[in-house]
Structures are given as structure tokens and as C-alpha cells.
Design a protein around this motif. Structure first.
Motif, PDB file in Angstrom:
ATOM      1  N   LYS A 279      28.328  53.399-103.991  1.00 32.62           N
ATOM      2  CA  LYS A 279      27.078  52.706-104.317  1.00 32.62           C
ATOM      3  C   LYS A 279      27.140  52.059-105.691  1.00 32.62           C
ATOM      4  O   LYS A 279      26.729  50.905-105.886  1.00 32.62           O
ATOM      5  CB  LYS A 279      25.921  53.707-104.249  1.00 32.62           C
ATOM      6  N   GLU A 280      27.679  52.822-106.678  1.00 33.06           N
ATOM      7  CA  GLU A 280      27.817  52.277-108.020  1.00 33.06           C
ATOM      8  C   GLU A 280      28.734  51.063-108.021  1.00 33.06           C
ATOM      9  O   GLU A 280      28.435  50.032-108.647  1.00 33.06           O
ATOM     10  CB  GLU A 280      28.378  53.351-108.960  1.00 33.06           C
ATOM     11  N   LEU A 281      29.861  51.183-107.306  1.00 33.87           N
ATOM     12  CA  LEU A 281      30.811  50.077-107.251  1.00 33.87           C
ATOM     13  C   LEU A 281      30.225  48.876-106.521  1.00 33.87           C
ATOM     14  O   LEU A 281      30.455  47.724-106.904  1.00 33.87           O
ATOM     15  CB  LEU A 281      32.098  50.531-106.557  1.00 33.87           C
ATOM     16  N   THR A 282      29.474  49.171-105.445  1.00 35.48           N
ATOM     17  CA  THR A 282      28.848  48.069-104.708  1.00 35.48           C
ATOM     18  C   THR A 282      27.895  47.282-105.603  1.00 35.48           C
ATOM     19  O   THR A 282      27.895  46.036-105.622  1.00 35.48           O
ATOM     20  CB  THR A 282      28.088  48.626-103.492  1.00 35.48           C
ATOM     21  N   THR A 283      27.104  48.038-106.344  1.00 32.01           N
ATOM     22  CA  THR A 283      26.155  47.381-107.266  1.00 32.01           C
ATOM     23  C   THR A 283      26.894  46.581-108.325  1.00 32.01           C
ATOM     24  O   THR A 283      26.542  45.419-108.625  1.00 32.01           O
ATOM     25  CB  THR A 283      25.269  48.442-107.938  1.00 32.01           C
ATOM     26  N   THR A 284      27.956  47.200-108.851  1.00 30.58           N
ATOM     27  CA  THR A 284      28.726  46.516-109.902  1.00 30.58           C
ATOM     28  C   THR A 284      29.391  45.257-109.363  1.00 30.58           C
ATOM     29  O   THR A 284      29.352  44.186-109.991  1.00 30.58           O
ATOM     30  CB  THR A 284      29.786  47.461-110.471  1.00 30.58           C
ATOM     31  N   VAL A 285      30.016  45.387-108.190  1.00 29.65           N
ATOM     32  CA  VAL A 285      30.689  44.240-107.587  1.00 29.65           C
ATOM     33  C   VAL A 285      29.699  43.144-107.238  1.00 29.65           C
ATOM     34  O   VAL A 285      29.956  41.946-107.424  1.00 29.65           O
ATOM     35  CB  VAL A 285      31.470  44.677-106.335  1.00 29.65           C
TER      36      VAL A 285
END
Length: 657
Positions: A266-272
Motif C-alpha cells: 500500500k505504501e509503495l502503491t501510494t508512493t509510485v
């Protein structure tokens, strides 16, 4: 007085017809008269007995023997190379002579010896299986245990017999009522029962026991005693408990890992997502403010650091044209694609991917770009990966890219496999022990009960005119002892095979003469009207095999054919020599083997469902198969229910000498 007795007709009849030996001896120990039973007992004629010293027949000196008046003297005497056990009693007459009565007790002594030896075999068999045996007399309410049963209860070997209540007092309070209920129900219905319960030792330690009991009734149908065996299953119970704890620990670990992966995804998705939006509007943002550029650079640096250091995995972004837009992670080297798959690489150009994997990858990209969130496992380069995909939106809120997160879960899979294998091994061990306990309690109890009953009847029938009945009971004892020896030999053979102590020792011999001898040897176990048709291809077929192992194989298959066939049925035994091969075929017209049992017939302790009422251990075919393979052979069979079975054995025709 002696002269009067000689002339007495009644005495003469008793003297001549008595089954017991009678001697009349003078005061100087010379034999005056002997009845026919003496001549038969010592293998002498009348002339060899009369005027002979009595010490030649009775080893004790006569002067000492006279002092033992009306006392029974037991001794042994060798008659024509045969040891006989005898009892003698001396009576003094009014005239100073002596009447000596001698009784042959050899048969009863041998029966007693056989009973003692059988009890020792039973004890050894129970000891090998780590089984304790016990008997509860319902009339006297006394429980008698063997030494190992006392050990299972934490008691000393010389502890006195127990009562049922004191037995219940030793059971764990949580299991006591259930044990009491099951035993009461079995006694009421005169049936067998099986129980698992905990026992509390005198040192307060707790142990799990597995118990099987059988109720016995008297002639009036009333339950009078219970006989059973007990086995310690504490290790099995502790293993099951440990497996459950390990499964729970693994489940909790998987849940925590899944939660952590979802959070990081989720964190990576938001960051990406922010990064992609930032990159798409970068030119506009540069014109608007320098701060936006700094924010984008900071976000990209954060994403790179996260992706490059993503533990045991890979993060990649793929666009809707199936081209790689971004790929990083510690797992690139493990996957074997580090430096080979970079930004701009098209999925069809990845050489380390098979065509099938390329098609699957593109299909996953298509589904994700269409809005699906996927989660699945793949195997790649001998590693297992958990894959989660998420669709990525651009600034127009359209999905043009898909985020793939690969997490290496190989260690978790290995832990799962170890737990599964451990559980299967424990379950298999439990099944084997249960089969052994069930088989041993049945196969030993039946012949031992027959031996005990026959011994009791022999004791009651110890009188003139009962010789035929006594002989029948002695035959029963010998037959049941032979059955016990067969069972124990099977156990011994299996033990030696498991320890690797059985080695084939081939020699050259004519198998046709060898097989004829076996057919003659097995004549004694045929039922009424049964025949064995022996059909060798030639009268002289030289083989190079182990004769002891081959004898066990052929004897077992022929005895099975006779045992599972009815009276007046024929068994066919063929031997055929072909090119470098020896073929044996044994065919019967018996009960056959059900189709559902045929795949398991060579397993240890396995018996067909239609053979439960026929005695056997379930070890014979397993040992036959192992002996056959030790000599380089193979065995198989064909069977139809109620039509019989045919066993085929093939050996290499090795004529080496």
C-alpha cells in the motif's frame, strides 16, 4: 500276605491290567514280581526284570527309598535314548516285602514345559511391541498385571494385585468418568473396547495410554473376566500437540507477513502513484515552482531506496503495452534477471522466461490494467514467490500501468512442507502401531486360549480310558504352538529385514527336485480333498538362488493357497524356463482378493477385507516381496473375488556357480 495276594483273583486282574507299573521287592531290594506295565515302561521283557536290583529302575538307594514310605518320589530315567519322567511310591507289606507303584508322567511334564515356554514367548512378543498385558477377574474384582504393565502405571514389579477402584483412582480426573462409562458399557454388552486415557504416576507425572480390552463370558453368558493390552502413546500425543503448536505459530507468522506485505504494498502503491503523477506533470510543475521539482526528486529517491532495498523480492511497474517502466529489488539476482531486465524491456524479449510464462505475465498485466487486484504464487529458479498486483492511475485517473510486487516465500514453503511430512510420518506410525496391537492381541490370544483349555482338560482327564482324548488335546497344543512359532518367525524375519541383516546367499541347485520336496513337506496342512498339481517344464532346471529365501517364498504362497481355498480344491504350481528367466506360477481356486484391497496386499500388517475371520498376521506377502527383490526378482498377482488368485514370480536365470 504276599502269597494270599498272588492267589487273589481281583489282585491279579488289577496287577495285570493296571496302566501304572507295579513291582514287588524283597527286603534285599531284589525284584520278585513285575506287571506288564513295568515291562512296557522300561522297554524290558519279564526275564530282564525279575531278580534285578530295584536300584536299576529307581536311581535312589533302596534303603533310603524305604524310609520314604507312602511318599511320592519324582525322578527321570532314560529308556532306549528317550528321557522319561516318573513318579514312585513304596508301601511295606505285612510280610516285610515292599509294593512299589510307578507312574509315567512324561506327557504331563512336557505339557507343563510347553505352557511355560509359550508364556515366555508371549512375554517376549509383548515386550517387543512395548505392550503391557493384564487380566481383571470380575468375580473377585482383582486385577493382575504383568511386569511391563506395572511399569506403564509407574508401579514396582512386585506390587500386589489391584482392584478396579484403585485402577480408577490412578486415572487422570478428567478422563476417569469416560473410562468408567466405556468399560461398563463393554461389560454390559460383552463386547471389546478401545480407549485412550491419561494415567497419573506416583511421582505425579502424567502419561497417555492406549488400551484394548475384551470381555469373556462363562457358560451361562455372564461376563466373568476382562483381558487386555496397553501401550504408552505419550510420545505420539506430545508430537501431535507440538505439530498443532507449530501450525498455529506458522499461521500467525503468515498472517503477520501478509499484513506487513499489504502495508508495504500500500505504501509503495501510494508512493509510485505520486511518482507517476509527478513525472507526468513534471514540465508544468517546473514552470510553476522549483519546490515541486524538489518534492518529485525526493519522492523518486525515496521510491528507489525502498525498491532497491525491498527484502527478498522485486518491485516492477509494467505499462499497458507490456513494457517495463520500473524494476528494482534485492531479489533480482535470485531470479537471475539482474541486468537482463531493465526499464524499456518488453516482456516478449525476456529470454529467461518460457513462452508459457510470458503469456501468463501479459495476461496478469491485462487483468490488472483492467482494474483487478491479483494475488497468486509462482515457482521460478527453484524459489517460491507470492505476487500481488495493483492497478496504477495517471493524472487523468486512467489506468495505464500495473504494479507487481514479488515476495520470496521459499523458507515459509519449506517449513510448511516439513510440518506436513512430519504429520504424515506420525500418522503412518500410529496406523502401524494400531494394526500391530490389534493383530497381536487377536493372533496370540486365540492359540494361547486353546493351549490353556487343552492343558486344563488333560489334567482333568488323567485317568485310565481317557488316553485318546488326552492325545487329541496334546495334538491341539502342538498345533497351536506351531502357529505361535510361525507368527514369531514372521516377526523375526521382518525385524531382520528392517535392520538390513538379511543377505541373499545363492548356490546352484535343481529347483524341480527342490520344489517336489516342498510339496511333500506341506502335505500335513492340506484340508480334506485338497491337491497340489506340480507342473515343471523340464525335470532338471539349474538355478543360482538362495535356497532358504526361495523355500520361504514358495512355502508361504502354497500355504496361503491351501488356507484360503475350500476342501477338495486343486492348487497348480508351474515352473517355466525361458530366455535367461525363471518363471514361477502358483494358482488357487480360493476366496480371491477384493479389487479395493489389491494395491495394498504387500504392505506390512495389511489383510484383505474378506480374510478377517481367517488367522494370519498380514506379514507373509510383505516378507515374500522383500525376499524376492533381494534375489533380483519381481512378484505380482491377478485375482477375481470368489474365483481365486494367481501369483507370478520372475527371477533372472543366473547359472553362475
Amino acid at each position: 500276605m504276599i502269597d494270599e495276594l498272588k492267589n487273589n483273583t481281583l489282585f491279579q486282574k488289577i496287577f495285570q491290567s493296571s496302566m501304572e507299573g507295579i513291582l514287588i521287592v524283597d527286603n534285599n531290594s531284589f525284584i520278585i514280581k513285575a506287571n506288564p506295565a513295568i515291562e512296557q515302561m522300561f522297554g524290558l521283557n519279564k526275564e530282564e526284570v525279575i531278580h534285578k536290583k530295584v536300584e536299576d529302575l529307581i536311581p535312589q538307594k533302596f534303603n533310603e527309598f524305604k524310609k520314604e514310605k507312602n511318599q511320592i518320589i519324582e525322578y527321570s530315567h532314560v529308556v532306549k535314548n528317550t528321557l522319561k519322567h516318573l513318579e514312585s511310591r513304596i508301601v511295606e507289606t505285612d510280610e516285610g516285602s515292599f509294593l512299589i507303584i510307578i507312574r509315567d508322567v512324561t506327557k504331563s511334564k512336557n505339557v507343563e514345559k510347553n505352557i511355560i515356554e509359550n508364556e515366555e514367548r508371549k512375554r517376549l512378543a509383548l515386550e517387543v511391541g512395548e505392550l503391557g498385558s493384564w487380566e481383571w477377574n470380575l468375580v473377585t474384582n482383582r486385577i493382575v498385571r504383568d511386569e511391563y504393565q506395572n511399569f506403564l502405571f509407574g508401579l514396582k514389579a512386585k506390587d500386589d494385585a489391584d482392584t478396579y477402584q484403585s485402577f480408577l483412582d490412578k486415572i487422570h480426573p478428567e478422563d476417569r468418568e469416560n473410562v468408567k462409562l466405556e468399560v461398563s458399557r463393554a461389560i454390559k454388552n460383552a463386547s471389546s473396547y478401545t480407549l485412550d486415557y491419561r494415567i497419573v504416576h506416583p511421582d505425579s507425572s502424567i502419561h497417555w495410554l492406549h488400551e484394548k480390552g475384551k470381555i469373556f463370558k462363562n457358560s451361562k453368558g455372564k461376563s466373568t473376566r476382562v483381558i487386555g493390552v496397553t501401550h504408552d502413546i505419550s510420545k505420539q500425543k506430545n508430537t501431535e500437540k507440538k505439530i498443532k503448536e507449530d501450525e498455529e505459530e506458522l499461521r500467525n507468522y503468515a498472517l503477520k507477513l501478509e499484513k506487513k506485505v499489504k502495508e508495504r504494498t500500500k505504501e509503495l502503491t501510494t508512493t509510485v502513484q505520486k511518482l507517476v503523477e509527478s513525472n507526468l506533470s513534471l514540465e508544468d510543475q517546473i514552470l510553476i515552482t522549483k519546490e515541486a521539482e524538489i518534492e518529485v526528486l525526493t519522492s523518486k529517491l525515496l521510491l528507489d531506496n525502498i525498491a532497491q532495498n525491498f527484502p527478498n523480492g522485486v518491485i516492477t511497474v509494467v505499462n499497458d503495452n507490456c513494457s517495463i517502466d520500473y524494476i528494482e529489488g534485492e531479489g533480482l539476482e535470485e531470479m537471475g534477471i539482474k541486468g537482463l531486465v531493465t526499464k524499456g524491456t518488453i516482456i516478449d524479449e525476456i529470454k529467461s522466461f518460457s513462452e508459457e510464462r510470458k503469456l501468463r505475465f501479459k495476461e496478469d498485466v491485462r487483468k490488472t490494467v483492467h482494474g483487478e487486484h491479483l494475488s497468486f504464487e509462482i515457482e521460478f529458479n527453484n524459489n517460491s514467490y507470492l505476487v500481488n498486483t495493483t492497478p496504477l492511475l495517471n493524472k487523468e485517473q486512467k489506468i495505464k500501468q500495473a504494479l507487481f510486487v514479488y515476495s520470496n516465500i521459499s523458507e515459509q514453503k519449506q517449513v510448511e512442507l516439513k510440518i506436513k511430512n512430519s504429520l504424515e510420518k506420525e500418522q503412518e506410525l500410529s496406523k502401524l502401531k494400531s494394526r500391530f496391537i490389534s493383530m497381536a492381541s487377536h493372533e496370540f490370544r486365540t492359540p494361547l486360549s486353546a493351549i490353556l483349555s487343552s492343558a486344563i482338560l488333560i489334567k482333568k482327564l488323567n485317568a485310565q480310558g481317557k488316553e485318546e482324548k488326552i492325545s487329541n488335546h496334546v495334538s491341539k497344543i502342538r498345533s497351536n504352538v506351531k502357529n505361535l512359532v510361525v507368527i514369531l518367525n514372521d516377526f523375526l524375519s521382518l525385524s531382520k529385514l528392517q535392520e538390513g541383516k538379511v543377505i541373499a546367499q545363492p548356490v546352484s541347485f535343481n529347483i524341480v527336485d527342490f520344489s517336489k520336496s516342498l510339496c511333500e513337506e506341506i502335505e500335513s496342512i492340506k484340508k480334506n480333498g485338497q491337491t497340489i498339481t506340480f507342473q515343471p517344464q523340464h525335470q532338471n532346471i539349474e538355478v543360482f538362488l538362495d535356497p532358504k529365501l526361495l523355500k520361504h517364498i514358495i512355502y508361504n504362497l502354497l500355504s496361503n493357497a491351501l488356507k484360503y481355498s475350500e476342501e477338495k480344491k486343486n492348487i497348480t504350481f508351474k515352473i517355466v524356463q525361458t530366455n535367461q528367466k525363471l518363471l514361477l506360477e502358483i494358482k488357487d481356486q480360493g476366496i480371491g482378493i477384493p479389487v479395493e484391497d489389491q494395491n495394498n496386499m504387500f504392505q506390512r500388517f495389511y489383510r484383505a477385507s474378506n480374510a478377517s475371520n481367517i488367522e494370519g498376521t498380514g506379514l507373509g506377502l510383505n516378507i515374500v516381496k522383500q525376499y524376492t527383490e533381494l534375489m533380483g526378482g519381481i512378484i505380482n498377482f491377478k485375482s477375481q473375488l470368489n474365483k481365486g488368485a494367481t501369483f507370478y514370480i520372475e527371477f533372472p536365470l543366473n547359472e553362475k556357480k
